[in-house]
Design an enzyme around this catalytic site. Structure first.
Site, PDB file in Angstrom:
ATOM      1  N   HIS A 101       0.291  -0.958   0.393  1.00  0.00           N
ATOM      2  CA  HIS A 101       0.383   0.250  -0.156  1.00  0.00           C
ATOM      3  C   HIS A 101       1.343   1.410  -0.142  1.00  0.00           C
ATOM      4  O   HIS A 101       0.421   1.967   0.044  1.00  0.00           O
ATOM      5  CB  HIS A 101      -0.947   0.115   1.703  1.00  0.00           C
ATOM      6  CG  HIS A 101      -0.414   0.199   2.555  1.00  0.00           C
ATOM      7  ND1 HIS A 101       0.329  -1.458   3.148  1.00  0.00           N
ATOM      8  CD2 HIS A 101       0.006   1.722   3.215  1.00  0.00           C
ATOM      9  CE1 HIS A 101       0.722  -0.660   4.356  1.00  0.00           C
ATOM     10  NE2 HIS A 101       0.931   0.775   4.049  1.00  0.00           N
TER      11      HIS A 101
HETATM   12  C1  UD1 Z   1      -0.919   6.161   5.592  1.00  0.00           C
HETATM   13  C2  UD1 Z   1       0.565   6.226   6.488  1.00  0.00           C
HETATM   14  C3  UD1 Z   1       0.794   5.262   6.344  1.00  0.00           C
HETATM   15  C4  UD1 Z   1       0.600   3.583   6.953  1.00  0.00           C
HETATM   16  C5  UD1 Z   1      -0.622   3.745   6.790  1.00  0.00           C
HETATM   17  C6  UD1 Z   1      -1.032   2.507   7.437  1.00  0.00           C
HETATM   18  C7  UD1 Z   1       1.297   8.326   6.089  1.00  0.00           C
HETATM   19  C8  UD1 Z   1       1.838   9.645   4.893  1.00  0.00           C
HETATM   20  N1  UD1 Z   1       1.167   7.162   5.605  1.00  0.00           N
HETATM   21  O1  UD1 Z   1      -0.949   5.604   4.328  1.00  0.00           O
HETATM   22  O2  UD1 Z   1       2.685   5.231   6.356  1.00  0.00           O
HETATM   23  O3  UD1 Z   1       1.772   3.288   6.840  1.00  0.00           O
HETATM   24  O4  UD1 Z   1      -1.318   4.926   6.230  1.00  0.00           O
HETATM   25  O5  UD1 Z   1      -1.917   2.201   6.564  1.00  0.00           O
HETATM   26  O6  UD1 Z   1       0.568   9.114   6.589  1.00  0.00           O
HETATM   27  N2  UD1 Z   1      -8.182   5.400   2.428  1.00  0.00           N
HETATM   28  C9  UD1 Z   1      -9.686   4.835   2.643  1.00  0.00           C
HETATM   29  N3  UD1 Z   1     -10.832   4.513   3.362  1.00  0.00           N
HETATM   30  C10 UD1 Z   1      -9.202   4.856   5.041  1.00  0.00           C
HETATM   31  C11 UD1 Z   1      -8.359   6.097   4.704  1.00  0.00           C
HETATM   32  C12 UD1 Z   1      -8.037   5.918   3.379  1.00  0.00           C
HETATM   33  O7  UD1 Z   1     -10.679   4.522   1.343  1.00  0.00           O
HETATM   34  O8  UD1 Z   1      -9.864   4.910   5.537  1.00  0.00           O
HETATM   35  C13 UD1 Z   1      -7.764   6.329   0.990  1.00  0.00           C
HETATM   36  C14 UD1 Z   1      -8.417   6.931   0.108  1.00  0.00           C
HETATM   37  O9  UD1 Z   1      -8.624   6.681  -1.117  1.00  0.00           O
HETATM   38  C15 UD1 Z   1      -6.792   7.990   0.895  1.00  0.00           C
HETATM   39  C16 UD1 Z   1      -5.991   6.785   0.569  1.00  0.00           C
HETATM   40  O10 UD1 Z   1      -6.235   5.809   1.739  1.00  0.00           O
HETATM   41  O11 UD1 Z   1      -6.840   8.659  -0.007  1.00  0.00           O
HETATM   42  C17 UD1 Z   1      -4.255   6.598   1.510  1.00  0.00           C
HETATM   43  O12 UD1 Z   1      -4.547   7.383   2.614  1.00  0.00           O
HETATM   44  P1  UD1 Z   1      -4.011   7.670   3.456  1.00  0.00           P
HETATM   45  O13 UD1 Z   1      -4.165   7.820   4.796  1.00  0.00           O
HETATM   46  O14 UD1 Z   1      -3.799   9.473   2.579  1.00  0.00           O
HETATM   47  O15 UD1 Z   1      -2.812   7.272   3.306  1.00  0.00           O
HETATM   48  P2  UD1 Z   1      -2.337   6.281   3.841  1.00  0.00           P
HETATM   49  O16 UD1 Z   1      -2.282   4.926   2.422  1.00  0.00           O
HETATM   50  O17 UD1 Z   1      -3.767   4.804   4.017  1.00  0.00           O
HETATM   51  N1  UDP Z   2      -2.939  -5.415   9.161  1.00  0.00           N
HETATM   52  C1  UDP Z   2      -4.285  -5.766   9.760  1.00  0.00           C
HETATM   53  N2  UDP Z   2      -5.034  -6.283   9.011  1.00  0.00           N
HETATM   54  C2  UDP Z   2      -4.958  -6.151   7.379  1.00  0.00           C
HETATM   55  C3  UDP Z   2      -3.693  -5.891   7.264  1.00  0.00           C
HETATM   56  C4  UDP Z   2      -2.608  -4.848   8.118  1.00  0.00           C
HETATM   57  O1  UDP Z   2      -5.397  -5.827  11.101  1.00  0.00           O
HETATM   58  O2  UDP Z   2      -5.621  -6.949   6.639  1.00  0.00           O
HETATM   59  C5  UDP Z   2      -2.323  -4.925  10.606  1.00  0.00           C
HETATM   60  C6  UDP Z   2      -1.026  -5.892  10.507  1.00  0.00           C
HETATM   61  O3  UDP Z   2      -0.574  -7.120  11.143  1.00  0.00           O
HETATM   62  C7  UDP Z   2      -0.166  -4.472  11.381  1.00  0.00           C
HETATM   63  C8  UDP Z   2      -0.250  -3.573  10.836  1.00  0.00           C
HETATM   64  O4  UDP Z   2      -2.146  -3.939  10.206  1.00  0.00           O
HETATM   65  O5  UDP Z   2       0.141  -4.563  12.558  1.00  0.00           O
HETATM   66  C9  UDP Z   2       0.549  -2.800   9.308  1.00  0.00           C
HETATM   67  O6  UDP Z   2      -0.678  -1.547   9.190  1.00  0.00           O
HETATM   68  P1  UDP Z   2       0.099  -1.005   7.289  1.00  0.00           P
HETATM   69  O7  UDP Z   2       1.028  -2.192   6.610  1.00  0.00           O
HETATM   70  O8  UDP Z   2      -1.197  -0.582   7.495  1.00  0.00           O
HETATM   71  O9  UDP Z   2       1.155  -0.274   7.948  1.00  0.00           O
HETATM   72  P2  UDP Z   2       2.614   0.283   8.542  1.00  0.00           P
HETATM   73  O10 UDP Z   2       3.103  -0.570   9.584  1.00  0.00           O
HETATM   74  O11 UDP Z   2       3.281  -0.119   6.797  1.00  0.00           O
HETATM   75  O12 UDP Z   2       2.668   1.830   9.013  1.00  0.00           O
END
Ligand code: UD1
Ligand code: UDP
Length: 361
Positions: free
Chosen positions: A203
């Site tokens: 992601h």
């Molecule tokens: C964010 C964090 C990333 C983390 C991830 C955990 C930053 C810069 N990135 O990335 O470090 O690993 O969360 O999963 O803070 N969206 C939805 N539903 C939601 C939230 C997001 O559909 O509840 C979609 C939206 O289209 C949005 C995109 O995901 O534009 C990105 O969401 P965003 O929170 O900006 O970044 P993540 O990729 O989730």
């Molecule tokens: N995770 C979860 N469900 C999912 C994918 C990930 O519970 O479908 C958990 C995973 O075990 C880990 C955390 O979410 O604890 C990782 O989140 P993510 O990869 O979104 O963020 P990052 O660690 O890269 O910031």
């Protein structure tokens, strides 16, 4: 007035703060709990608060998707309002998301202390928004909870002004606290089409927002030497649809795409899979937990988790399809035993953090 504020904004922050919240409760330290709403879909946020049995947030918001800068600014403005109202002595933030930087900025401008859980990680890859967030937050923090000695070294090299504590990573506490429950409660295996499988997640913005990298990933998963189970982040799903790849891969024979799943289900899939393919940060750490112990193929060019690589769990292979496939084959045939201890600690990180807060803040 409560002295401590715990802030979360995204899925991994909720999971990694859960042990800290429990440790604060055990020490009878009162705290305000804020979900600032960077993640707003149920299956990326509220699901984890319920499943992990955390208290209902005192303040809960939802921010729809914005650009990086606007998202950070909106969360900053929201957090400033809450901080002015609740006046905590210290806020605790976890990790490297926009929520973390925004909350830390709001706090420092009001003279409020900042405890950064998971301080000192560095990928040295400035393409990543997370690298900006973690560096800046470390330089705003008064209390830096570094998970490892290597993270501590990064902080010392940068002369941060806050006090550094080496605690371990709270994600190991989270695995220890939740895997036994997951093994009893999760029914996810009934839904998985394959007996033996790789578990994949991807992601990261710098990967899935790039159509050629996204295509490489999907082709590699579809051609992997074992079938791939892929709980998919909504960001990735949206990019697949935008790039007209969704129809092609949604029913691919070698690939089972799931919506984002709960923590218990994910823990069980980590436990049962043959190996993990990911660009996630936290999953590289979880794979080293003694009760999981899995190889991780990191589909990125850098990692801020070098300890997992040095201990033999993780391999950083880049985003090229052929390299990914080659490493999958090699790792599948690698019979070398993985270490029985995690480089991220023994599951007592949250206890140490709560102890510091009780005694020093
Ligand atoms: C964010 C964090 C990333 C983390 C991830 C955990 C930053 C810069 N990135 O990335 O470090 O690993 O969360 O999963 O803070 N969206 C939805 N539903 C939601 C939230 C997001 O559909 O509840 C979609 C939206 O289209 C949005 C995109 O995901 O534009 C990105 O969401 P965003 O929170 O900006 O970044 P993540 O990729 O989730
Ligand atoms: N995770 C979860 N469900 C999912 C994918 C990930 O519970 O479908 C958990 C995973 O075990 C880990 C955390 O979410 O604890 C990782 O989140 P993510 O990869 O979104 O963020 P990052 O660690 O890269 O910031």
């Amino acid at each position: 007035m409560k002295d401590v504020m715990v802030v979360v904004g995204t899925r991994p922050e909720i999971i990694k703060m859960a042990p800290v919240i429990r440790a604060l409760e055990k020490e009878a330290i009162p705290f305000t709990f804020v979900h600032c709403g960077q993640h707003y879909d149920y299956n990326l946020s509220q699901q984890f608060i319920e499943e992990l049995n955390l208290p209902k947030p005192d303040y809960n918001h939802k921010f729809r998707a914005y650009s990086q800068g606007l998202q950070t600014a909106k969360i900053l403005a929201y957090m400033e309002k809450i901080l002015k109202k609740t006046k905590p002595n210290v806020i605790l933030v976890e990790g490297d998301t926009n929520s973390v930087l925004a909350s830390a900025l709001a706090a420092v401008k009001l003279g409020i202390k900042i405890g950064h859980v998971e301080a000192g990680l560095r990928s040295f890859d400035l393409r990543m928004p997370e690298e900006h967030n973690r560096r800046l937050t470390d330089h705003l923090s008064t209390h830096l909870f570094a998970p490892t000695k290597n993270a501590e070294k990064n902080l010392r090299n940068e002369n941060v002004w806050g006090k550094i504590y080496v605690t371990g990573n709270t994600v190991i506490d989270a695995v220890i606290q939740h895997l036994p429950i997951a093994e009893k409660k999760s029914k996810i295996l009934e839904k998985i089409k394959f007996d033996k499988f790789f578990l994949a997640t991807a992601h990261r913005a710098e990967n899935v927002d790039n159509p050629s990298v996204l295509k490489n990933f999907m082709e590699a998963f579809a051609e992997a030497p074992l079938p791939v189970v892929y709980p998919m982040h909504p960001r990735t799903r949206k990019r697949l649809i935008q790039n007209k790849l969704w129809q092609k891969y949604k029913n691919s024979k070698n690939l089972q795409i799931l919506p984002p799943i709960g923590y218990f289900d994910f823990l069980l899939l980590m436990k049962k899979c043959e190996l993990i393919i990911t660009d996630s940060g936290g999953i590289q750490e979880e794979a080293t937990a003694p009760s999981i112990r899995k190889h991780v193929i990191v589909i990125r060019f850098s990692t801020e988790r070098p300890e997992a690589v040095q201990a033999g769990f993780a391999k950083v292979v880049g985003t090229n399809k052929n390299y990914i496939l080659k490493s999958l084959k090699e790792t599948l045939n690698d019979k070398k035993e993985l270490p029985k201890v995690s480089p991220y600690g023994d599951g007592k990180a949250a206890e140490k953090i709560a102890g510091t807060i009780k005694n020093e803040i």
